[in-house]
Scaffold this motif. Structure first.
Motif, PDB file in Angstrom:
ATOM      1  N   ASP A   1      13.522  -6.023  13.514  1.00 62.82           N
ATOM      2  CA  ASP A   1      13.101  -7.428  13.459  1.00 62.82           C
ATOM      3  C   ASP A   1      12.895  -7.914  12.027  1.00 62.82           C
ATOM      4  O   ASP A   1      13.112  -9.074  11.706  1.00 62.82           O
ATOM      5  CB  ASP A   1      11.809  -7.598  14.267  1.00 62.82           C
ATOM      6  N   TYR A   2      12.438  -6.994  11.183  1.00 63.83           N
ATOM      7  CA  TYR A   2      12.253  -7.270   9.750  1.00 63.83           C
ATOM      8  C   TYR A   2      12.789  -6.078   8.969  1.00 63.83           C
ATOM      9  O   TYR A   2      13.030  -5.009   9.529  1.00 63.83           O
ATOM     10  CB  TYR A   2      10.768  -7.486   9.418  1.00 63.83           C
ATOM     11  N   GLN A   3      12.956  -6.284   7.656  1.00 58.30           N
ATOM     12  CA  GLN A   3      13.395  -5.188   6.786  1.00 58.30           C
ATOM     13  C   GLN A   3      12.564  -5.157   5.516  1.00 58.30           C
ATOM     14  O   GLN A   3      12.163  -6.207   5.006  1.00 58.30           O
ATOM     15  CB  GLN A   3      14.868  -5.358   6.389  1.00 58.30           C
ATOM     16  N   CYS A   4      12.331  -3.935   5.030  1.00 55.39           N
ATOM     17  CA  CYS A   4      11.783  -3.771   3.679  1.00 55.39           C
ATOM     18  C   CYS A   4      12.928  -3.249   2.819  1.00 55.39           C
ATOM     19  O   CYS A   4      13.487  -2.181   3.103  1.00 55.39           O
ATOM     20  CB  CYS A   4      10.615  -2.782   3.672  1.00 55.39           C
ATOM     21  N   ASN A   5      13.288  -4.017   1.798  1.00 56.21           N
ATOM     22  CA  ASN A   5      14.449  -3.676   0.962  1.00 56.21           C
ATOM     23  C   ASN A   5      14.023  -3.303  -0.460  1.00 56.21           C
ATOM     24  O   ASN A   5      14.632  -3.734  -1.437  1.00 56.21           O
ATOM     25  CB  ASN A   5      15.429  -4.854   0.926  1.00 56.21           C
ATOM     26  N   SER A   6      12.975  -2.497  -0.573  1.00 59.04           N
ATOM     27  CA  SER A   6      12.425  -2.159  -1.896  1.00 59.04           C
ATOM     28  C   SER A   6      13.043  -0.908  -2.505  1.00 59.04           C
ATOM     29  O   SER A   6      12.879  -0.663  -3.704  1.00 59.04           O
ATOM     30  CB  SER A   6      10.907  -1.967  -1.799  1.00 59.04           C
TER      31      SER A   6
ATOM     32  N   THR B   1       0.840  -1.206   0.000  1.00 54.42           N
ATOM     33  CA  THR B   1       0.000   0.000   0.000  1.00 54.42           C
ATOM     34  C   THR B   1       0.872   1.251   0.000  1.00 54.42           C
ATOM     35  O   THR B   1       0.645   2.196  -0.770  1.00 54.42           O
ATOM     36  CB  THR B   1      -0.918  -0.001   1.247  1.00 54.42           C
ATOM     37  N   ALA B   2       1.897   1.252   0.863  1.00 53.72           N
ATOM     38  CA  ALA B   2       2.770   2.424   0.986  1.00 53.72           C
ATOM     39  C   ALA B   2       3.511   2.716  -0.317  1.00 53.72           C
ATOM     40  O   ALA B   2       3.568   3.871  -0.771  1.00 53.72           O
ATOM     41  CB  ALA B   2       3.768   2.198   2.115  1.00 53.72           C
ATOM     42  N   ILE B   3       4.067   1.682  -0.937  1.00 51.54           N
ATOM     43  CA  ILE B   3       4.865   1.874  -2.157  1.00 51.54           C
ATOM     44  C   ILE B   3       3.985   2.300  -3.329  1.00 51.54           C
ATOM     45  O   ILE B   3       4.354   3.175  -4.118  1.00 51.54           O
ATOM     46  CB  ILE B   3       5.674   0.593  -2.474  1.00 51.54           C
ATOM     47  N   SER B   4       2.787   1.708  -3.438  1.00 55.80           N
ATOM     48  CA  SER B   4       1.857   2.105  -4.511  1.00 55.80           C
ATOM     49  C   SER B   4       1.401   3.548  -4.328  1.00 55.80           C
ATOM     50  O   SER B   4       1.222   4.280  -5.301  1.00 55.80           O
ATOM     51  CB  SER B   4       0.641   1.177  -4.531  1.00 55.80           C
ATOM     52  N   THR B   5       1.216   3.957  -3.069  1.00 53.24           N
ATOM     53  CA  THR B   5       0.809   5.338  -2.782  1.00 53.24           C
ATOM     54  C   THR B   5       1.949   6.306  -3.078  1.00 53.24           C
ATOM     55  O   THR B   5       1.742   7.376  -3.672  1.00 53.24           O
ATOM     56  CB  THR B   5       0.393   5.468  -1.295  1.00 53.24           C
ATOM     57  N   ALA B   6       3.153   5.938  -2.664  1.00 52.29           N
ATOM     58  CA  ALA B   6       4.311   6.827  -2.836  1.00 52.29           C
ATOM     59  C   ALA B   6       4.751   6.953  -4.295  1.00 52.29           C
ATOM     60  O   ALA B   6       5.198   8.018  -4.725  1.00 52.29           O
ATOM     61  CB  ALA B   6       5.468   6.318  -1.984  1.00 52.29           C
ATOM     62  N   PHE B   7       4.597   5.853  -5.051  1.00 54.83           N
ATOM     63  CA  PHE B   7       5.079   5.841  -6.448  1.00 54.83           C
ATOM     64  C   PHE B   7       3.995   5.301  -7.386  1.00 54.83           C
ATOM     65  O   PHE B   7       4.113   4.190  -7.916  1.00 54.83           O
ATOM     66  CB  PHE B   7       6.357   4.992  -6.546  1.00 54.83           C
ATOM     67  N   PRO B   8       2.944   6.097  -7.613  1.00 56.95           N
ATOM     68  CA  PRO B   8       1.821   5.620  -8.441  1.00 56.95           C
ATOM     69  C   PRO B   8       2.186   5.406  -9.906  1.00 56.95           C
ATOM     70  O   PRO B   8       1.455   4.735 -10.637  1.00 56.95           O
ATOM     71  CB  PRO B   8       0.775   6.736  -8.284  1.00 56.95           C
ATOM     72  N   ASP B   9       3.326   5.975 -10.325  1.00 63.55           N
ATOM     73  CA  ASP B   9       3.730   5.841 -11.734  1.00 63.55           C
ATOM     74  C   ASP B   9       4.452   4.528 -12.018  1.00 63.55           C
ATOM     75  O   ASP B   9       4.735   4.208 -13.170  1.00 63.55           O
ATOM     76  CB  ASP B   9       4.632   7.011 -12.137  1.00 63.55           C
ATOM     77  N   ILE B  10       4.749   3.733 -10.988  1.00 62.78           N
ATOM     78  CA  ILE B  10       5.453   2.446 -11.182  1.00 62.78           C
ATOM     79  C   ILE B  10       4.445   1.304 -11.186  1.00 62.78           C
ATOM     80  O   ILE B  10       3.690   1.122 -10.229  1.00 62.78           O
ATOM     81  CB  ILE B  10       6.503   2.200 -10.073  1.00 62.78           C
ATOM     82  N   THR B  11       4.428   0.545 -12.273  1.00 62.49           N
ATOM     83  CA  THR B  11       3.546  -0.622 -12.371  1.00 62.49           C
ATOM     84  C   THR B  11       4.203  -1.813 -11.678  1.00 62.49           C
ATOM     85  O   THR B  11       5.399  -2.050 -11.862  1.00 62.49           O
ATOM     86  CB  THR B  11       3.307  -0.991 -13.856  1.00 62.49           C
ATOM     87  N   ASP B  12       3.433  -2.551 -10.905  1.00 59.02           N
ATOM     88  CA  ASP B  12       3.944  -3.721 -10.179  1.00 59.02           C
ATOM     89  C   ASP B  12       5.259  -3.422  -9.459  1.00 59.02           C
ATOM     90  O   ASP B  12       6.302  -4.038  -9.737  1.00 59.02           O
ATOM     91  CB  ASP B  12       4.151  -4.910 -11.134  1.00 59.02           C
ATOM     92  N   PRO B  13       5.256  -2.472  -8.528  1.00 58.13           N
ATOM     93  CA  PRO B  13       6.501  -2.142  -7.829  1.00 58.13           C
ATOM     94  C   PRO B  13       6.991  -3.306  -6.974  1.00 58.13           C
ATOM     95  O   PRO B  13       6.201  -4.095  -6.465  1.00 58.13           O
ATOM     96  CB  PRO B  13       6.101  -0.949  -6.949  1.00 58.13           C
ATOM     97  N   PRO B  14       8.323  -3.438  -6.822  1.00 57.12           N
ATOM     98  CA  PRO B  14       8.871  -4.543  -6.013  1.00 57.12           C
ATOM     99  C   PRO B  14       8.602  -4.319  -4.519  1.00 57.12           C
ATOM    100  O   PRO B  14       8.847  -3.227  -4.000  1.00 57.12           O
ATOM    101  CB  PRO B  14      10.367  -4.491  -6.312  1.00 57.12           C
ATOM    102  N   VAL B  15       8.098  -5.351  -3.855  1.00 59.65           N
ATOM    103  CA  VAL B  15       7.885  -5.290  -2.406  1.00 59.65           C
ATOM    104  C   VAL B  15       8.682  -6.436  -1.795  1.00 59.65           C
ATOM    105  O   VAL B  15       8.331  -7.601  -1.958  1.00 59.65           O
ATOM    106  CB  VAL B  15       6.387  -5.417  -2.042  1.00 59.65           C
ATOM    107  N   THR B  16       9.777  -6.101  -1.123  1.00 64.69           N
ATOM    108  CA  THR B  16      10.683  -7.123  -0.589  1.00 64.69           C
ATOM    109  C   THR B  16      10.742  -7.028   0.932  1.00 64.69           C
ATOM    110  O   THR B  16      11.268  -6.054   1.472  1.00 64.69           O
ATOM    111  CB  THR B  16      12.105  -6.934  -1.170  1.00 64.69           C
ATOM    112  N   ILE B  17      10.183  -8.042   1.596  1.00 64.15           N
ATOM    113  CA  ILE B  17      10.205  -8.106   3.059  1.00 64.15           C
ATOM    114  C   ILE B  17      11.109  -9.267   3.469  1.00 64.15           C
ATOM    115  O   ILE B  17      11.001 -10.369   2.932  1.00 64.15           O
ATOM    116  CB  ILE B  17       8.787  -8.336   3.634  1.00 64.15           C
ATOM    117  N   ALA B  18      12.015  -9.004   4.400  1.00 67.54           N
ATOM    118  CA  ALA B  18      12.945 -10.057   4.837  1.00 67.54           C
ATOM    119  C   ALA B  18      13.164  -9.958   6.339  1.00 67.54           C
ATOM    120  O   ALA B  18      12.942  -8.904   6.946  1.00 67.54           O
ATOM    121  CB  ALA B  18      14.280  -9.908   4.106  1.00 67.54           C
ATOM    122  N   LEU B  19      13.598 -11.070   6.929  1.00 65.55           N
ATOM    123  CA  LEU B  19      13.987 -11.059   8.337  1.00 65.55           C
ATOM    124  C   LEU B  19      15.242 -10.210   8.498  1.00 65.55           C
ATOM    125  O   LEU B  19      16.141 -10.259   7.645  1.00 65.55           O
ATOM    126  CB  LEU B  19      14.296 -12.481   8.811  1.00 65.55           C
TER     127      LEU B  19
END
Length: 672
Positions: A126-131, A99-117
């Motif tokens: 505890d976790y990281q978002c590496n997008s 939701t955050a990435i689509s809101t922040a960058f509406p011009d990017i189609t299928d933006p990468p969402v990478t969640i990792a420990l």
């Protein structure tokens, strides 16, 4: 609420229709652009118009795709969350950051969402978002230079508030560190006391058919059947726990030309088989005798072929002989399944005899069969066809498999079919699935089909596992050897002096069958693995023996404090799980991942992930136990203090471990 869901569904369906229309138009335009031969002036203008329209259509397509996602999200949000289950932290974080990435960058189609420990250092969360870095690369390809760290900061600004997140920090070149809220973890884990261990939520209940084990009638089960049986059973246990409707199918080899020689041999050896049940104690020896006669005696071979014809026309005496042979085999198979606690419903090749004729007729009528040197073949996308009808008019395994897959999807109405066989059959199943799709049997839009392949079992000499004489290892002999070795291990630890004979027998079976299953499941199934009782029975490292001992020790902590399960449940209403010490918090976060591990396995069907998780729980618990006293005693050994919050954490650990063991087919015992 139901009316809203219907409304959002309709809106999403209309948008999908528009997407299909626009996609078709986009493809046409792309073909026009690709096929345009540049001419001076006039055609340059035409090409520019096509390119401009192409860009506009892509933009409209992105907007519509977002509209569909929005409507589906609204539909999901409207559904009440099941407060009795552990929530998937991965799903929560993925949805928040999507939701955050689509809101922040509406011009990017299928933006990468990478969640990792996150790593072991608590300052990185505890976790990281590496997008941020992948997003910066996308912008770079579009000719726009951006700083990844600034993208990370923008993402953080757009993350909706959620009870799971305590805080977010952007580190280094744009890594987003996610710190979990302890109250959220506490609430999640505490649900187990009130509601028991429940599976994570799944989008919908599916009818899943798992085809596994599948030995041949009149032949003994050998070590080659071990992996299919163990892996297939564990997949079924997982899917059953998740709430799917699972059909456990044993596709036994109970039909074919070999039955001609078996029946002919039966007629000679036990001519009164029709009135008196033949005492066949060793079916393997019986099979070898008939095969020897078939290879050496031409007259016997003719009778064997004649018997096949009579069996295929269901002549009563031959059918009775076939049933007798099948029954002897079934009883032998069942001894193995009972020991391993595996449940199966038999539906062998003979079940599909009538359906084979029908599938051949259907494929012929659809023009999907081709003549090739007298045989009828069907091509998929591969360079090898299925042989559907042999040159002599007979059917093959390919015919049987086509009839079976049609029955499973079209008559059983399965949503998902899983085949568990050795990796050597991967090409066959790839062709089968391709042909099934071509024939209109398999529809990828509504069906899922998987071939779960596995490597061979090797001996300690790293060659295919055989007996010293070079024969295939009988599965029954292997299990007997396991029992013998397990008992030796228990006596070596002098457990026979503290356990009753009944407790010792239970521990022996738990260790023997558990170590065989776990050794198989703990390896990546794509790889070969070395079968070694010595390694399996080690009480250190990632082995069933170590893990079963670990659970027994964990369970003994509450017993030492004189806490019954009922008392623990009552205490959970007035006390909270202790999460103040860093080792308590570390253990709680590992336990929180239970739903995510299970959901991951449903995607890739690799069970070694669950084994790695179980081992991680055990080692993390040891760290906790070594640093955090659950029970304090005085110098005379009397209990002076019980830390209830830690006993509650111990109980949650045991409950999750027990469920993991159940999925893996391991049977822990109270005393070991």
């Amino acid at each position: 609420m139901d009316q809203d869901i219907v409304k959002y569904n309709l809106e999403a369906e209309k948008a999908l229709e528009q997407i299909n229309i626009l996609t078709t138009r986009l493809n046409e335009l792309q073909n026009n652009i690709n096929g345009t031969v540049l001419q001076p002036t006039t055609n340059d203008n035409n090409l520019n118009k096509l390119i401009t329209e192409n860009i506009k259509l892509k933009h409209r397509l992105n907007i519509l795709n977002r509209a569909v996602t929005s409507q589906l999200t609204k539909k999901v949000d409207k559904l009440p969350m099941d407060e009795t289950r552990l929530q998937s932290i991965n799903d929560i974080l993925f949805n928040l950051f999507s939701t955050a990435i689509s809101t922040a960058f509406p011009d990017i189609t299928d933006p990468p969402v990478t969640i990792a420990l996150a790593g072991t250092n608590p300052k990185f969360g505890d976790y990281q978002c590496n997008s941020a870095m992948p997003l910066a690369n996308i912008y770079k390809q579009l000719g726009k230079k951006v700083v990844p760290r600034e993208l990370g900061l923008k993402i953080v600004e757009c993350v909706p508030p959620h009870e799971a997140i305590k805080k977010l920090e952007v580190a280094g070149p744009g890594f987003i560190n996610i710190f979990l809220n302890k109250d959220f973890v506490l609430k999640n884990l505490s649900r187990i006391f009130e509601h028991g261990i429940k599976a994570p939520e799944i989008p919908r209940k599916l009818k899943v058919l798992v085809d596994f084990s599948s030995p041949n009638i009149a032949k003994e089960m050998h070590v080659g059947h071990l992996r299919s049986t163990i892996i297939g059973d564990s997949i079924c246990r997982l899917l059953e726990f998740l709430g799917h409707d699972v059909l456990r199918i044993n596709h036994v080899g109970d039909w074919g030309t070999q039955f001609g020689m078996l029946i002919a041999h039966l007629e000679d050896k036990f001519p009164d088989y029709n009135v008196k049940s033949p005492p066949i104690s060793d079916l393997q020896a019986f099979y070898k005798e008939s095969k020897k006669r078939f290879d050496e005696d031409e007259e016997f071979k003719k009778r064997a072929y004649a018997s096949v014809v009579k069996l295929q026309s269901f002549e009563p005496l031959h059918k009775k002989a076939w049933e007798l042979i099948c029954d002897v085999s079934r009883k032998e198979f069942q001894k193995i399944y009972d020991r391993l606690d595996v449940k199966l419903t038999e539906k062998g090749e003979s079940f599909y005899q009538d359906r084979m004729e029908k599938i051949v007729k259907e494929l012929d009528e659809k023009g999907l069969l081709e003549l090739d040197e007298g045989r009828k073949v069907m091509w998929g996308e591969q360079s090898i066809p299925l042989t559907v009808v042999k040159s002599d008019g007979g059917f093959t395994y390919d015919t049987s498999d086509l009839a079976a897959i049609k029955y499973r999807f079209c008559e059983e109405k399965a949503d998902w079919v899983i085949y568990v066989t050795d990796a050597g059959q991967a090409t066959h199943f790839s062709i089968l699935f391709s042909c099934a799709q071509k024939a209109g049997i398999l529809n990828p839009a509504i069906h899922r089909v998987d071939h779960v392949g596995f490597g061979v079992v090797l001996g300690e000499d790293k060659k295919k596992f055989k007996t010293r004489s070079g024969d295939t290892v009988r599965l029954l002999d292997l299990l007997e050897e396991g029992l013998k070795r397990a008992l030796g291990k228990l006596r070596e630890k002098e457990r026979d002096k503290v356990l009753t004979p009944e407790e010792l027998k239970k521990a022996q079976e738990s260790v023997a069958y558990g170590c065989i299953k776990y050794a198989d499941l703990s390896h990546n199934r794509n790889h070969e693995y070395i079968f070694s009782f010595d390694k399996m029975l080690e009480d250190k490292g990632n082995t069933a023996v170590y893990l079963l001992y670990a659970l027994t020790r964990i369970r003994s902590i509450a017993r030492t404090a004189n806490f019954t399960p009922e008392k623990i449940k009552e205490l959970s209403k007035t006390h909270t799980i202790s999460l103040d010490h860093e080792k308590e918090w570390k253990l709680a976060k590992v336990l929180l991942r239970f739903p995510d591990i299970l959901l991951k396995i449903t995607k890739d069907l690799f069970l070694h992930s669950l084994c790695e998780y179980v081992y991680e729980i055990s080692t993390t618990f040891t760290e906790f136990y070594d640093n955090c006293y659950c029970i304090e005693k005085d110098s005379s050994g009397d209990i002076v203090k019980v830390n209830v919050g830690r006993i509650l954490l111990t109980e949650i650990t045991a409950v999750i471990l027990e469920k993991c063991f159940d999925i893996l087919g391991l049977k822990p015992v109270a005393k070991m």
